[in-house]
Design an enzyme around this catalytic site. Sequence first.
Site, PDB file in Angstrom:
ATOM      1  N   MET A  55       5.269  11.567   4.794  1.00 26.92           N
ATOM      2  CA  MET A  55       4.505  12.801   4.583  1.00 26.92           C
ATOM      3  C   MET A  55       4.808  13.809   5.697  1.00 26.92           C
ATOM      4  O   MET A  55       4.083  14.788   5.877  1.00 26.92           O
ATOM      5  CB  MET A  55       3.005  12.498   4.530  1.00 26.92           C
ATOM      6  CG  MET A  55       2.647  11.579   3.351  1.00 26.92           C
ATOM      7  SD  MET A  55       0.954  11.723   2.806  1.00 26.92           S
ATOM      8  CE  MET A  55       0.080  11.203   4.262  1.00 26.92           C
ATOM      9  N   GLY A  56       5.865  13.553   6.466  1.00 33.05           N
ATOM     10  CA  GLY A  56       6.254  14.497   7.512  1.00 33.05           C
ATOM     11  C   GLY A  56       5.422  14.345   8.773  1.00 33.05           C
ATOM     12  O   GLY A  56       4.751  13.343   8.968  1.00 33.05           O
TER      13      GLY A  56
ATOM     14  N   VAL B 197       5.517   0.794  15.498  1.00 28.34           N
ATOM     15  CA  VAL B 197       5.888   1.395  16.786  1.00 28.34           C
ATOM     16  C   VAL B 197       4.608   1.907  17.451  1.00 28.34           C
ATOM     17  O   VAL B 197       3.778   2.553  16.810  1.00 28.34           O
ATOM     18  CB  VAL B 197       6.896   2.545  16.598  1.00 28.34           C
ATOM     19  CG1 VAL B 197       7.229   3.199  17.938  1.00 28.34           C
ATOM     20  CG2 VAL B 197       8.172   2.030  15.930  1.00 28.34           C
TER      21      VAL B 197
ATOM     22  N   GLY C 287       6.727   1.086   6.902  1.00 28.83           N
ATOM     23  CA  GLY C 287       6.200   0.534   8.147  1.00 28.83           C
ATOM     24  C   GLY C 287       5.103  -0.490   7.888  1.00 28.83           C
ATOM     25  O   GLY C 287       4.293  -0.322   6.979  1.00 28.83           O
TER      26      GLY C 287
ATOM     27  N   SER D   4       0.857   7.553  14.872  1.00 29.95           N
ATOM     28  CA  SER D   4       0.392   8.058  13.582  1.00 29.95           C
ATOM     29  C   SER D   4       0.398   9.578  13.633  1.00 29.95           C
ATOM     30  O   SER D   4       0.099  10.171  14.677  1.00 29.95           O
ATOM     31  CB  SER D   4      -1.040   7.567  13.316  1.00 29.95           C
ATOM     32  OG  SER D   4      -1.640   8.335  12.287  1.00 29.95           O
TER      33      SER D   4
ATOM     34  N   GLN E 163      -2.876  11.140  -3.319  1.00 34.21           N
ATOM     35  CA  GLN E 163      -3.356   9.983  -2.553  1.00 34.21           C
ATOM     36  C   GLN E 163      -4.481  10.337  -1.581  1.00 34.21           C
ATOM     37  O   GLN E 163      -4.911   9.494  -0.803  1.00 34.21           O
ATOM     38  CB  GLN E 163      -2.195   9.312  -1.820  1.00 34.21           C
ATOM     39  CG  GLN E 163      -1.635  10.076  -0.637  1.00 34.21           C
ATOM     40  CD  GLN E 163      -0.382   9.428  -0.096  1.00 34.21           C
ATOM     41  OE1 GLN E 163       0.660   9.407  -0.758  1.00 34.21           O
ATOM     42  NE2 GLN E 163      -0.446   8.882   1.107  1.00 34.21           N
TER      43      GLN E 163
ATOM     44  N   HIS F 158       8.218   6.788  12.279  1.00 36.74           N
ATOM     45  CA  HIS F 158       9.043   7.186  11.137  1.00 36.74           C
ATOM     46  C   HIS F 158      10.529   7.039  11.489  1.00 36.74           C
ATOM     47  O   HIS F 158      11.323   6.550  10.696  1.00 36.74           O
ATOM     48  CB  HIS F 158       8.802   8.657  10.784  1.00 36.74           C
ATOM     49  CG  HIS F 158       7.413   8.998  10.349  1.00 36.74           C
ATOM     50  ND1 HIS F 158       6.567   9.764  11.098  1.00 36.74           N
ATOM     51  CD2 HIS F 158       6.728   8.680   9.225  1.00 36.74           C
ATOM     52  CE1 HIS F 158       5.417   9.921  10.463  1.00 36.74           C
ATOM     53  NE2 HIS F 158       5.482   9.266   9.322  1.00 36.74           N
TER      54      HIS F 158
ATOM     55  N   HIS G 238       7.214  11.070  13.757  1.00 39.48           N
ATOM     56  CA  HIS G 238       7.148  10.539  15.115  1.00 39.48           C
ATOM     57  C   HIS G 238       8.111   9.353  15.209  1.00 39.48           C
ATOM     58  O   HIS G 238       8.797   9.020  14.225  1.00 39.48           O
ATOM     59  CB  HIS G 238       5.701  10.141  15.467  1.00 39.48           C
ATOM     60  CG  HIS G 238       5.047   9.280  14.440  1.00 39.48           C
ATOM     61  ND1 HIS G 238       5.499   8.022  14.134  1.00 39.48           N
ATOM     62  CD2 HIS G 238       3.989   9.512  13.602  1.00 39.48           C
ATOM     63  CE1 HIS G 238       4.737   7.493  13.182  1.00 39.48           C
ATOM     64  NE2 HIS G 238       3.816   8.388  12.831  1.00 39.48           N
TER      65      HIS G 238
ATOM     66  N   ASP H 203       1.248   0.352   7.518  1.00 36.86           N
ATOM     67  CA  ASP H 203       0.530   0.411   6.240  1.00 36.86           C
ATOM     68  C   ASP H 203       0.828  -0.868   5.470  1.00 36.86           C
ATOM     69  O   ASP H 203       1.452  -0.848   4.411  1.00 36.86           O
ATOM     70  CB  ASP H 203       0.960   1.652   5.461  1.00 36.86           C
ATOM     71  CG  ASP H 203       0.650   2.927   6.227  1.00 36.86           C
ATOM     72  OD1 ASP H 203      -0.498   3.372   6.186  1.00 36.86           O
ATOM     73  OD2 ASP H 203       1.553   3.472   6.894  1.00 36.86           O
TER      74      ASP H 203
HETATM   75  P1  AMP Z   1       3.418   8.499   6.390  1.00 41.69           P
HETATM   76  O1  AMP Z   1       4.188   9.720   6.782  1.00 41.69           O
HETATM   77  O2  AMP Z   1       2.169   8.305   7.179  1.00 41.69           O
HETATM   78  O3  AMP Z   1       3.226   8.410   4.892  1.00 41.69           O
HETATM   79  O4  AMP Z   1       4.327   7.257   6.780  1.00 41.69           O
HETATM   80  C1  AMP Z   1       5.630   7.113   6.261  1.00 41.69           C
HETATM   81  C2  AMP Z   1       6.155   5.749   6.605  1.00 41.69           C
HETATM   82  O5  AMP Z   1       6.193   5.581   8.019  1.00 41.69           O
HETATM   83  C3  AMP Z   1       5.239   4.615   6.071  1.00 41.69           C
HETATM   84  O6  AMP Z   1       6.060   3.575   5.543  1.00 41.69           O
HETATM   85  C4  AMP Z   1       4.511   4.177   7.296  1.00 41.69           C
HETATM   86  O7  AMP Z   1       4.096   2.827   7.252  1.00 41.69           O
HETATM   87  C5  AMP Z   1       5.555   4.376   8.373  1.00 41.69           C
HETATM   88  N1  AMP Z   1       4.936   4.476   9.692  1.00 41.69           N
HETATM   89  C6  AMP Z   1       3.896   5.283  10.048  1.00 41.69           C
HETATM   90  N2  AMP Z   1       3.525   5.052  11.327  1.00 41.69           N
HETATM   91  C7  AMP Z   1       4.347   4.065  11.785  1.00 41.69           C
HETATM   92  C8  AMP Z   1       4.455   3.363  13.029  1.00 41.69           C
HETATM   93  N3  AMP Z   1       3.658   3.630  14.070  1.00 41.69           N
HETATM   94  N4  AMP Z   1       5.421   2.411  13.138  1.00 41.69           N
HETATM   95  C9  AMP Z   1       6.240   2.115  12.098  1.00 41.69           C
HETATM   96  N5  AMP Z   1       6.178   2.744  10.897  1.00 41.69           N
HETATM   97  C10 AMP Z   1       5.253   3.698  10.743  1.00 41.69           C
END
Ligand code: AMP
Length: 279
Positions: A28-29, A174, A145, A183, A59, A35, A32, A148
Amino acid sequence: MKTIKHVSEMVEISKNYAGKSVGFVPTMGALHAGHLSLVKEARKHNDIVVVSIFVNPAQFGLREDFGAYPRVLDKDQALLDRENVDYIFAPESSEMYPEGFSTSIHVANLTDYLCGYYRPGHFDGVALVVNKLLNMVKPTRAYFGQKDAQQFRMLKRMVGDLNMSVEMIEMPIVREPDGLALSSRNMYLSSEERKVAPMLHQAIKYTVDQIKSGRRDAYKIKREAINKLRVYPEIKVQYFEIVDEEKLIPISKITSKVIVAAAIYLGKTRLIDNEIVDV
Ligand code: AMP
């Protein structure tokens, strides 16, 4: 690196991979290092890397942070350029969900507890958008990751149940040096909230250590961990659970691989974290 804004263009590109392997990272951009760890892994093992950036309205619940969610495409593009990503896919909501859109997806059982219980409809929205993205991007492998963990297990189930041909890969969480899981939502935290935020991981680690030391009474350990969090008035615990690693159902006696998973609120910010323990 090319940024693709239109669904039709992405579909055209994915018709012409010419036998090359494609690694896909849906996000979702507000990217960090968490990602980027997925992007680096995708880069290592595939000829082509596609990263999607889409804040998926389907979502988010009505009272959740869809409007406030950080949108920083320029910054994300610069980060992904450095990782040698081939395509950023950043579609508009109006193209993802055009007028008349009528389909829903629900993965049962695995979404009954943890975040699924407290965010009704959330995982339906995730399943829907990831299904659509996989159909558009047609990757060989998709990277997610463990942050989730419930989401990953649900999506893996969906891919299996619907005979979708993509390899699903889960990567470790991470963290900041103090243990806080990275996050996009950490940027919402005030400096006071940021100071206590690592207690979430501390409580999870305490639980993991108790299990590793031989304790098997999930209920008692859980209570102790929650009491550790209750010391901080800023922290509101939404759930703290020990669940079976495959079924994601809370257990009372620990006999196999489990996930210690928790969600807390710090002010308006909701944080989640987990650890997987094998006994
Ligand atoms: P999101 O942008 O929050 O939808 O996350 C996109 C992907 O990045 C998902 O598969 C998350 O599980 C993964 N992700 C988010 N935070 C972390 C983290 N701290 N370490 C590893 N993967 C992550």
